[in-house]
Design a protein around this motif. Structure first.
Motif, short mmCIF file in Angstrom:
data_model
loop_
_atom_site.label_atom_id
_atom_site.label_comp_id
_atom_site.label_asym_id
_atom_site.label_seq_id
_atom_site.Cartn_x
_atom_site.Cartn_y
_atom_site.Cartn_z
N GLY A 153 7.99 -16.57 2.59
CA GLY A 153 6.80 -15.66 3.10
C GLY A 153 7.07 -14.32 2.38
N GLY A 154 6.01 -13.59 2.53
CA GLY A 154 5.93 -12.27 1.53
C GLY A 154 4.67 -12.04 1.19
N ASN A 155 4.58 -10.83 0.49
CA ASN A 155 3.19 -10.42 -0.37
C ASN A 155 3.54 -9.65 -1.60
OD1 ASN A 155 3.04 -7.44 0.46
ND2 ASN A 155 3.67 -8.32 2.15
N ALA B 132 1.75 -6.31 -15.04
CA ALA B 132 0.77 -6.40 -13.91
C ALA B 132 1.35 -6.43 -12.57
CB ALA B 132 -0.05 -8.04 -14.47
N VAL B 133 2.33 -6.29 -12.02
CA VAL B 133 2.84 -6.39 -10.81
C VAL B 133 3.06 -5.00 -10.31
CG1 VAL B 133 4.88 -6.96 -9.32
CG2 VAL B 133 4.34 -8.41 -11.24
N HIS B 134 2.45 -4.91 -9.27
CA HIS B 134 2.23 -3.50 -8.71
C HIS B 134 3.45 -3.14 -7.40
CE1 HIS B 134 -1.91 -1.95 -10.35
NE2 HIS B 134 -1.38 -2.69 -11.30
N ALA B 135 3.37 -4.11 -6.64
CA ALA B 135 4.34 -3.94 -5.40
C ALA B 135 4.63 -5.51 -5.20
CB ALA B 135 3.80 -3.28 -4.43
N VAL B 136 5.89 -5.56 -4.47
CA VAL B 136 6.52 -6.70 -4.05
C VAL B 136 7.44 -6.76 -2.86
CG1 VAL B 136 8.03 -8.83 -4.74
CG2 VAL B 136 6.72 -7.48 -6.73
N ALA B 137 6.93 -7.69 -1.73
CA ALA B 137 7.98 -7.86 -0.87
C ALA B 137 7.90 -9.12 -0.39
CB ALA B 137 7.06 -6.93 0.40
N PHE B 138 9.12 -9.74 -0.43
CA PHE B 138 9.58 -11.06 -0.23
C PHE B 138 10.48 -11.43 0.65
CE2 PHE B 138 8.34 -11.77 -4.97
CZ PHE B 138 7.12 -12.64 -4.57
N ASN B 139 10.18 -12.43 1.65
CA ASN B 139 11.00 -12.94 2.62
C ASN B 139 11.86 -14.11 1.95
OD1 ASN B 139 12.65 -13.44 4.64
ND2 ASN B 139 10.94 -14.40 5.69
N LEU C 86 17.50 -13.00 0.46
CA LEU C 86 17.42 -12.34 -0.82
C LEU C 86 16.15 -11.62 -1.02
CD1 LEU C 86 18.55 -15.13 -3.27
CD2 LEU C 86 19.95 -13.22 -2.35
N GLY C 87 15.43 -11.31 0.12
CA GLY C 87 14.04 -10.62 0.11
C GLY C 87 14.28 -9.22 -0.23
N SER C 88 13.31 -8.77 -0.64
CA SER C 88 13.27 -7.11 -1.14
C SER C 88 11.80 -6.53 -0.98
CB SER C 88 13.85 -7.16 -2.46
OG SER C 88 12.97 -7.70 -3.40
N THR C 89 11.53 -5.16 -1.07
CA THR C 89 10.55 -4.47 -1.23
C THR C 89 10.74 -3.33 -2.17
OG1 THR C 89 10.16 -4.76 1.31
CG2 THR C 89 8.82 -3.11 -0.06
N SER C 90 9.48 -3.61 -3.27
CA SER C 90 9.63 -2.56 -4.23
C SER C 90 8.36 -2.21 -4.85
CB SER C 90 10.52 -3.05 -5.46
OG SER C 90 9.99 -4.26 -6.09
N ILE D 111 6.66 -12.70 -12.08
CA ILE D 111 6.58 -13.70 -10.88
C ILE D 111 5.86 -14.86 -11.40
CG2 ILE D 111 5.30 -14.00 -8.58
CD1 ILE D 111 5.62 -11.04 -8.31
N GLN D 112 6.44 -16.42 -11.13
CA GLN D 112 5.58 -17.47 -11.43
C GLN D 112 4.92 -17.75 -10.15
OE1 GLN D 112 7.49 -21.18 -11.68
NE2 GLN D 112 6.70 -21.60 -13.66
N VAL D 113 3.80 -18.10 -10.01
CA VAL D 113 2.96 -18.66 -9.05
C VAL D 113 2.38 -20.18 -9.19
CG1 VAL D 113 0.85 -18.21 -7.26
CG2 VAL D 113 1.95 -16.32 -8.55
N HIS D 114 3.02 -20.69 -7.95
CA HIS D 114 2.27 -22.34 -8.23
C HIS D 114 2.18 -22.86 -6.72
CE1 HIS D 114 6.46 -23.71 -6.87
NE2 HIS D 114 7.05 -22.80 -7.87
N ALA D 115 1.60 -23.90 -6.57
CA ALA D 115 1.21 -24.60 -5.36
C ALA D 115 2.32 -25.02 -4.88
CB ALA D 115 0.28 -25.68 -5.35
#
Length: 583
Positions: free
Chosen positions: A240-242, A276-283, A288-292, A299-303
């Motif tokens: 999860g995350g955004n 291109a990345v402005h903000a990251v918050a991962f669970n 290993l989650g973080s917010t920055s 970031i690699q994005v895939h299905a």
């Protein structure tokens, strides 16, 4: 670490069914856990086995089976027999229950499964304890305090990697990476972790479900790759995350419009560069989650599902105007993604030479649309038998032929489409087809596997050998010197053999230059039409040696003779960049 015997009856039934499903999936990475529903076909976990299926039916019963319990088991088995909702036959059914059978249970079970039509077995309490002891971290994670322990074990690494704007010192990381790596992989039942320290930003492994790469102050990078232990892990415990990123930022030189659209349409993987990345918050798994805010994240994005649940193949054929197939390939599908508009798949031939990328749109008004890319790699030097079919397929993808595509499982054609083809390929493809035909003909004359020529000299050698084997002749200029021996009485015959109307003749093995080797394919007859005698030397015992030379050579071929060529001594030297041509 080990765990003691698990008292399965002290936990809720749904929980222990989930625990056993995860235990089964640990050493069965191709298996799938089906969520309970009215349409589950009586299947809890199913594992593909050589195109068939092994079904595991998990039941929570921990005490002696009641009539109602037995009825539920019988109902599940009957649903599997009638319609398990799988695309292949069931060859084994296992009842997985935390209860060892009594003699009465054995008698009832044998009677129940006698006419099942597939093998059946009871995996009871002993099996459950065995699985729990092998994968104790699953028990710890679900039934004890393992989840909290996992978070605690990676807290140091999480802190180090959670501050992308605060560079990590090597001493903070290197001394603990080994211990962290071991603890992470001994604790998490869903994911495994690989840690890397590199001098340059590493490439992203497409098999990883998550990759975290952070800079170290000396210019190195610390990377954590997260892999699913089994395909369903990303669904059972999703990441999860955004994050926020710019699709178009002209000042930063960012334009991800096409890549982002392809991801939405087909689930195509794409990379978002750091700018291109402005903000990251991962669970992220493992804590290993973080917010920055705006940082150096890439970031690699895939299905979510990147591998098909069951074995799938791309069946491709090129169809000529008369309806015959003139090229074909059956490629196992490695990755499959899905978007709003359709599917994207990637498939590769087992040899690694032929690769397919295909986008298949969902049917609209009964019409199916697809886009494809076929790539043939490393052809020079590749075995003809291996790469030839793929080459013939790709080279024939041209007007007026049709391309027929089928998406297959082990037993069914799931979808198919035909589409007309465009302009002919470049001339080098047609030239390659011509050489492929020659090589396949030449392969009939030798047991040595031939490879695609790697140079013009090898291609010329193939053309020469084929011409000679067809009974054609080659004429070329080559300086000959040689000698023949015989008795004094045979001297007139030797002179006639050398300077007669037919000229001097010699049978030699016919070889072709291929893959850096000389491969025997037959025999050839060399004839020096302008041979002339240089001198006659008297030898002992009434014998003579006749020396000769010549320049013009006529070469013809045929099958390899059983008899050996006559014994002669000669030398052959190439001169003047000789060229061969059919005559």
């Amino acid at each position: 670490m080990t765990v003691g015997p698990v008292h399965w009856g002290s936990y809720p039934g749904e929980l222990i069914e989930d625990v056993m499903a995860v235990l089964l999936l640990q050493e069965r990475p191709t298996a799938q856990h089906r969520r309970p529903s009215q349409g589950d076909g009586g299947v809890d976990v199913y594992e593909p086995v050589a195109g068939d299926y092994h079904v595991f039916q998990i039941k929570r019963f921990t005490e002696s089976l009641s009539a109602n319990d037995k009825a539920k088991i019988a109902e599940s088995l009957e649903r599997v027999k009638i319609n398990p909702r799988l695309d292949g036959p069931v060859v084994q059914w296992s009842l997985v229950i935390p209860l060892n059978p009594t003699s009465g249970d054995d008698e009832w079970f044998n009677e129940l499964t006698a006419d099942a039509g597939f093998a059946c077995d009871w995996r009871g309490l002993t099996f459950w304890h065995s699985e729990a002891s092998k994968y104790w971290f699953v028990i710890s994670y679900f039934l004890e305090n393992g989840k909290a322990e996992l978070e605690a074990k990676v807290r140091t690494l999480a802190q180090l990697l959670g501050r992308p704007t605060d560079p990590v010192r090597p001493v903070d990381v290197v001394t603990s990476l080994g211990d962290l790596h071991q603890e992470l992989n001994r604790t998490d039942p869903y994911y495994r972790y690989d840690l890397r320290v590199t001098s340059a930003r590493p490439s992203v492994d497409p098999q990883a479900v998550m990759t975290t790469t952070m800079p170290v102050e000396n210019g190195s990078f610390v990377t954590v790759d997260v892999y699913a232990r089994f395909p369903q892990a990303v669904l059972d415990r999703p990441i999860g995350g955004n994050f926020t990123f710019a699709v178009l930022d002209q000042e930063a030189g960012v334009d991800l419009r096409d890549a982002f659209q392809a991801h939405q349409d087909y689930g195509t993987a794409f990379e978002i560069p750091p700018e291109a990345v402005h903000a990251v918050a991962f669970n992220v798994p493992g804590g290993l989650g973080s917010t920055s805010e705006r940082s150096a994240w890439q970031i690699q994005v895939h299905a979510p599902a990147t591998q098909p649940d069951i074995p799938l193949w791309a069946d491709i054929e090129v169809i000529a105007e008369d309806g015959t197939a003139i090229g074909s390939a059956l490629l196992p599908i490695a990755t499959l993604s899905k978007g709003q508009k359709g599917l994207e798949l990637r498939a590769s031939e087992s040899t690694g030479h032929l690769h397919l990328e295909l986008r298949l749109e969902f049917p609209v008004h009964g019409r199916l649309r697809l886009e494809y890319s076929l790539q043939l790699e490393r052809v020079p030097g590749a075995p003809v038998a291996t790469v030839g079919p793929g080459y013939r397929l790709v080279a024939n993808i041209r007007r007026p032929h049709l391309l027929r595509f089928r998406l297959r499982s082990t037993f069914n054609v799931m979808t198919q489409a035909e589409l007309p083809l465009g302009e002919p390929p470049l001339s080098n493809w047609e030239s390659g087809l011509w050489h492929l035909d020659l090589l396949e003909q030449l392969q009939k004359f030798t047991t040595t596997p031939l490879v695609f020529p790697e140079s013009d000299e090898e291609r010329q050698s193939v053309r020469r050998a084929i011409a000679l084997l067809r009974g054609e002749t080659y004429e070329f200029e080559e300086h000959w010197t040689g000698a023949s021996e015989g008795s004094e009485e045979e001297l007139p015959a030797l002179r006639e053999c050398i300077e007669g109307d037919g000229g001097f003749q010699r049978t030699e093995p016919l070889t072709v230059s291929n893959g850096g080797n000389e491969v025997l394919v037959g025999s050839c007859l060399l004839r020096c039409a302008d041979a002339r005698i240089l001198g006659v030397e008297q030898l002992s015992g009434g014998r003579v040696r006749v020396s000769f030379e010549g320049n013009k050579v006529v070469e013809s071929g045929g099958p390899l003779p059983e008899s050996q060529p006559p014994e002669t001594e000669s030398e052959s030297t190439q001169s003047g960049g000789a060229e061969g041509g059919d005559s």
